[in-house]
Design a protein around this motif. Sequence first.
Motif, PDB file in Angstrom:
ATOM      1  N   GLY A 182       0.855  -1.188   0.000  1.00 49.83           N
ATOM      2  CA  GLY A 182       0.000   0.000   0.000  1.00 49.83           C
ATOM      3  C   GLY A 182       0.886   1.231   0.000  1.00 49.83           C
ATOM      4  O   GLY A 182       2.090   1.158   0.320  1.00 49.83           O
ATOM      5  N   SER A 183       0.311   2.390  -0.375  1.00 50.40           N
ATOM      6  CA  SER A 183       1.152   3.586  -0.364  1.00 50.40           C
ATOM      7  C   SER A 183       1.439   4.014   1.077  1.00 50.40           C
ATOM      8  O   SER A 183       2.384   4.755   1.321  1.00 50.40           O
ATOM      9  N   ASP A 184       0.670   3.532   2.041  1.00 55.04           N
ATOM     10  CA  ASP A 184       1.015   3.802   3.440  1.00 55.04           C
ATOM     11  C   ASP A 184       2.421   3.286   3.766  1.00 55.04           C
ATOM     12  O   ASP A 184       3.204   3.952   4.434  1.00 55.04           O
ATOM     13  N   SER A 191      -4.969   1.218  -4.616  1.00 52.83           N
ATOM     14  CA  SER A 191      -6.156   1.067  -3.776  1.00 52.83           C
ATOM     15  C   SER A 191      -7.395   1.763  -4.317  1.00 52.83           C
ATOM     16  O   SER A 191      -8.511   1.360  -4.007  1.00 52.83           O
ATOM     17  N   LYS A 192      -7.209   2.834  -5.092  1.00 54.67           N
ATOM     18  CA  LYS A 192      -8.359   3.630  -5.528  1.00 54.67           C
ATOM     19  C   LYS A 192      -8.626   3.386  -7.013  1.00 54.67           C
ATOM     20  O   LYS A 192      -9.575   2.704  -7.361  1.00 54.67           O
ATOM     21  N   ALA A 197      -6.325  15.431   0.502  1.00 53.11           N
ATOM     22  CA  ALA A 197      -7.348  14.664   1.207  1.00 53.11           C
ATOM     23  C   ALA A 197      -7.471  15.275   2.598  1.00 53.11           C
ATOM     24  O   ALA A 197      -6.456  15.622   3.173  1.00 53.11           O
ATOM     25  N   THR A 235      -0.988   4.720  -5.676  1.00 52.87           N
ATOM     26  CA  THR A 235      -1.522   3.501  -5.050  1.00 52.87           C
ATOM     27  C   THR A 235      -2.438   2.718  -5.991  1.00 52.87           C
ATOM     28  O   THR A 235      -3.017   3.296  -6.915  1.00 52.87           O
ATOM     29  N   TYR A 241      -3.961  14.376   4.881  1.00 51.57           N
ATOM     30  CA  TYR A 241      -4.021  12.966   5.256  1.00 51.57           C
ATOM     31  C   TYR A 241      -3.530  12.830   6.702  1.00 51.57           C
ATOM     32  O   TYR A 241      -2.402  13.212   7.022  1.00 51.57           O
ATOM     33  N   ASP A 297       1.964  13.093  -2.765  1.00 51.96           N
ATOM     34  CA  ASP A 297       1.165  11.884  -2.514  1.00 51.96           C
ATOM     35  C   ASP A 297      -0.035  11.908  -3.465  1.00 51.96           C
ATOM     36  O   ASP A 297      -1.006  12.623  -3.240  1.00 51.96           O
ATOM     37  N   LEU A 334       4.936   5.489   1.903  1.00 48.36           N
ATOM     38  CA  LEU A 334       5.061   6.799   2.563  1.00 48.36           C
ATOM     39  C   LEU A 334       5.824   6.672   3.889  1.00 48.36           C
ATOM     40  O   LEU A 334       6.686   7.499   4.199  1.00 48.36           O
ATOM     41  N   ALA A 374      -2.398   9.698  -4.302  1.00 48.59           N
ATOM     42  CA  ALA A 374      -3.345   8.591  -4.117  1.00 48.59           C
ATOM     43  C   ALA A 374      -4.583   8.764  -4.999  1.00 48.59           C
ATOM     44  O   ALA A 374      -5.167   7.778  -5.440  1.00 48.59           O
ATOM     45  N   TYR A 375      -4.974  10.039  -5.261  1.00 46.73           N
ATOM     46  CA  TYR A 375      -6.236  10.296  -5.973  1.00 46.73           C
ATOM     47  C   TYR A 375      -6.051  10.958  -7.332  1.00 46.73           C
ATOM     48  O   TYR A 375      -6.993  11.477  -7.908  1.00 46.73           O
ATOM     49  N   ARG A 394      -3.305  -4.366  -1.143  1.00 49.09           N
ATOM     50  CA  ARG A 394      -2.236  -3.559  -0.569  1.00 49.09           C
ATOM     51  C   ARG A 394      -1.033  -3.421  -1.504  1.00 49.09           C
ATOM     52  O   ARG A 394      -0.012  -4.099  -1.337  1.00 49.09           O
TER      53      ARG A 394
END
Length: 353
Positions: free
Chosen positions: A84-86, A208-209, A154, A206, A110, A180, A89, A182-183, A217
């Motif tokens: 995951g990008s978590d 995830s989206k 975010a 990521t 975030y 970041d 990051l 993510a979106y 993940r």
Amino acid sequence: MSRWRENVREVTPYVPGEQPDEPDMIKLNTNENPYPPAPGVQEVLRSFDADSLRLYPDPAAGELLDALAERYHVKPSQVFVGVGSDDVLAMAFLTFFNSEKPVLFPDITYSFYDVWAELFRIPYHQIPLDEQFRIVPEDYFADNGGIVFPNPNAPTGIDLPLTEVERIVRANPDSVVIVDEAYVDFGAESALPLVRKYENVLVVQTFSKSRSMAGMRIGFCIGSEALISCLNNAKYSFNSYTMNRLTLKLGAASVKDEAYFRTVTEKIAETREWSKRELSRLGFVFGDSRANFIFAAHRTVPAKKIFQALREHHIYVRYFDKPRIDNYLRITIGTREQMQKLFDFLKDYLAGA
Ligand code: PMP
């Protein structure tokens, strides 16, 4: 009395959105994708040989790096992947934010950033967004130990044009700037072109989206070979085998289906624009989101009340009980049918509220 607690690394953890599991629920609370992953992902799952699990995976994640490098027109040595990008990051915070000077990020952003900073004992300074929840590039021209922000941000969904991102990067040649994304795939401009021009920019994305694979993940980042090499040194000092065999294959299959990726992301962007019109009609106000969610406040009814009413009807959205944003709901864009059900409920509810 034992004093072991004095030696413990105490942290206040990040709180993820709830993951209820009700058959009739409409889940619009953690920015997941309502559509399935690319068909190639199913095929890999069907044909996967369990016997191969006896062996460790490729620690360099070659198959996935190659697919990503080809898709984003960079060298495999410019790509790093994680759980995951978590994970990406967290590793980037650990690697690149090692200064006495504060790392800069927005006050509304975030909510994992301050948690990692606390965990790794990184000094940080949160910079207020302006009244319209926008990032002001000039605020990031101060002396710092690194910069991180999501684009689109975010939970606001508001994006910063590439020219503005570049102004932040240009003013900070002595820091690593983490964008970041993510979106980003739902209609904003990626900072990837900056990776070619600046050695100190790291773009994090990521699966995830936009790739419908939150449950698998997979996150990744793209940067200069110099940055990626530093990240790998940290990773190999922590856990060599972050990506398992199945994940590597599923991730590569997803990246190879560009047509499906475009169809899904365009469908969500379209549903988002339609949802904006519906929400306006219902009396909500919001910024111009480019993400797969809308961050909205109602003109008269408090967000917390709406959140609870929705929850009772098994419609889940996200509510943050935090200064400046405690009258907003973050609503993930689902299918058109799911959104229609949300709007039908809101129409009745708000008429009686
Ligand atoms: N960055 C931002 C801005 C996010 O909202 C999220 C989702 N919680 C992430 C990173 C992490 O996503 P993941 O670990 O699923 O890739």
